[in-house]
Write an enzyme that holds these catalytic residues in place. Structure first.
Site: not given
Ligand code: LLP
Length: 418
Positions: A277, A279, A348
């Site tokens: 999964e 992202g 700000c």
């Molecule tokens: N699957 C689940 C259940 C997740 O909670 C996440 C990310 C992903 C897949 C995708 O993970 P990735 O491949 O993107 O690392 N806002 C934070 C990142 C939070 C990620 C939350 N979950 C940042 O800006 O670094």
């Protein structure tokens, strides 16, 4: 400086700044290589799922779907976006640690293919929703495998002290499996785990796969049930700085697949379908953000602030996690980066910084500053703080750009005010 054959200065002139720019070529390249890796390592028995929280809009959903990925959503809003973009419910995986009844109803009404149940109370809630609608819903269970990945504590999720998932060590996960198998309107199809994000090592993923297969094997021997799939979540790290110790994701895929094949043989388990999964690794490096430099404030013996027309409202990641980024002056990209800058936003708030003590080309008011690898968790985490409108997003491909998300106007900001 160009992206997908488009000159960044022309983009800034044409669409204004701040501006999110996403390379469709890069997104499609990464999606294609994930799909190909499933052929190579699992003979197509499984598939990648794009975690849309990284960057979610209708066009992104359409692009990843057309490349053969499924979609993961984590809220009613992301689910609605995916459905509106034409993603069939069957290709959607619905995550979240506290899905509301209306969110579960939306998922059940649209025949979402995989509701990833996070906890026991959600399992009972979903049974009631499905019973009311006279449907049997396909689910998986989110397991907390007890793995401590080395990343920022806010984005670590697989360890015992986490708000996500069913605990493996205490037996809670196994109880949930038994309960799910008893419920009339629930069909348990698989298991899920996600250990964190921006992980720069292979070992935690390999370990997670091993632990999860152990649970699958226990379910088979003790309950006589063979589950269909294992979803190992996302989390592969990307480049933010040139110096980042980066592992190509194909190497993660290979290391995990070797362990999965080994372990299945050892446990005499049929190879389940494997899902991952990602992202950040799909969207992150495909994106840049363009800004116009405003005032430059040089404080002798302290630091030099370079103000830009964006800030924490469109990229809160430095304020939240002190995230690294590479910044450069796009109209001087071929000049040496000898100037030490603190890039400050227009909110700000003193903590409204994009990067501190970073080397860029000598800035002047009116220059275009580019920040790289902003494709993931920038637009998706943007807000209207200080009533700043969210910037537009332009998708670029083969030298052509098109707006895929319109920039907000002041009218948009007051749309819901009464
Ligand atoms: N699957 C689940 C259940 C997740 O909670 C996440 C990310 C992903 C897949 C995708 O993970 P990735 O491949 O993107 O690392 N806002 C934070 C990142 C939070 C990620 C939350 N979950 C940042 O800006 O670094």
């Amino acid at each position: 400086m160009a992206i997908s054959g488009c000159d960044t200065i022309d983009l800034a002139k044409k669409y204004g700044t701040p501006l999110y720019v996403m390379s469709e070529d890069e997104i499609r390249r990464v999606c294609g290589s994930y799909v190909a890796s499933f052929q190579k390592f699992y003979h197509g028995n499984g598939r990648p799922i794009y975690a849309s929280k990284a960057f979610c809009c209708k066009e992104m959903c359409r692009i990843v779907l057309s490349e053969g990925l499924d979609l993961e959503v984590v809220s009613g809003g992301e689910l609605f976006t995916a459905l509106q973009a034409g993603v069939p419910g069957q290709n959607i995986h619905f995550q979240g640690n506290n899905k509301t009844i209306p969110e579960l109803e939306l998922a059940v009404d649209n025949n979402v293919g995989d509701i990833v149940v996070d906890n026991l109370s959600e399992l009972e809630k979903l049974e009631r929703v499905a019973a009311c609608k006279g449907k049997v819903v396909h689910i998986s269970l989110r397991i907390k495998p007890g793995i401590d990945a080395h990343t920022h504590e806010f984005i670590r999720t697989g360890q015992i002290d986490s708000k996500f998932g069913l605990d493996l060590a205490s037996g809670e996960a196994f109880c949930a499996v038994k309960r799910a198998l008893e419920l009339e309107h629930i069909k348990l199809m698989g298991l899920h785990c996600h250990i964190g994000s921006q992980i720069m090592e292979k070992e935690p993923f390999v370990h997670a796969a091993e632990v999860m297969l152990g649970l699958m094997s226990q379910i088979k021997t003790e309950l006589g049930v063979t589950l269909d799939f294992l979803n190992l979540g996302g989390g592969f790290g990307i480049h933010y700085k040139e110096t980042d110790d980066f592992i190509p994701y194909i190497e993660y895929m290979e290391a995990v697949s070797i362990k999965i094949h080994e372990k299945c043989t050892e446990l005499q388990l049929d190879l389940p379908k494997i899902f991952i999964e990602p992202g950040r690794s799909v969207a992150g490096e495909a994106g840049i953000t363009l800004y116009t430099v405003g005032g430059i404030r040089e404080i002798p013996d302290v630091r030099s602030y370079v103000a830009i027309d964006g800030g924490m409202f469109e990229n809160p990641r430095y304020a939240l996690y002190q995230s690294d980024y590479t910044c450069l002056i796009a109209n001087k990209a071929n000049q040496p980066a000898g100037y030490t800058a603190t890039v400050a936003g227009k909110c700000c708030e003193s903590g409204d910084l994009i990067q501190e003590h970073t080397k860029i080309q000598t800035p002047e008011e009116g220059d275009i500053l580019a920040v790289l690898s902003t494709g993931a968790y920038n637009y998706s985490m943007a807000s209207n703080y200080n009533r700043n409108p969210r910037p537009a997003c332009v998708m670029v491909r083969n030298g052509e750009g098109r707006v895929i998300i319109r920039g907000e106007t002041y009218q948009d900001l007051i749309r819901n005010d009464l």
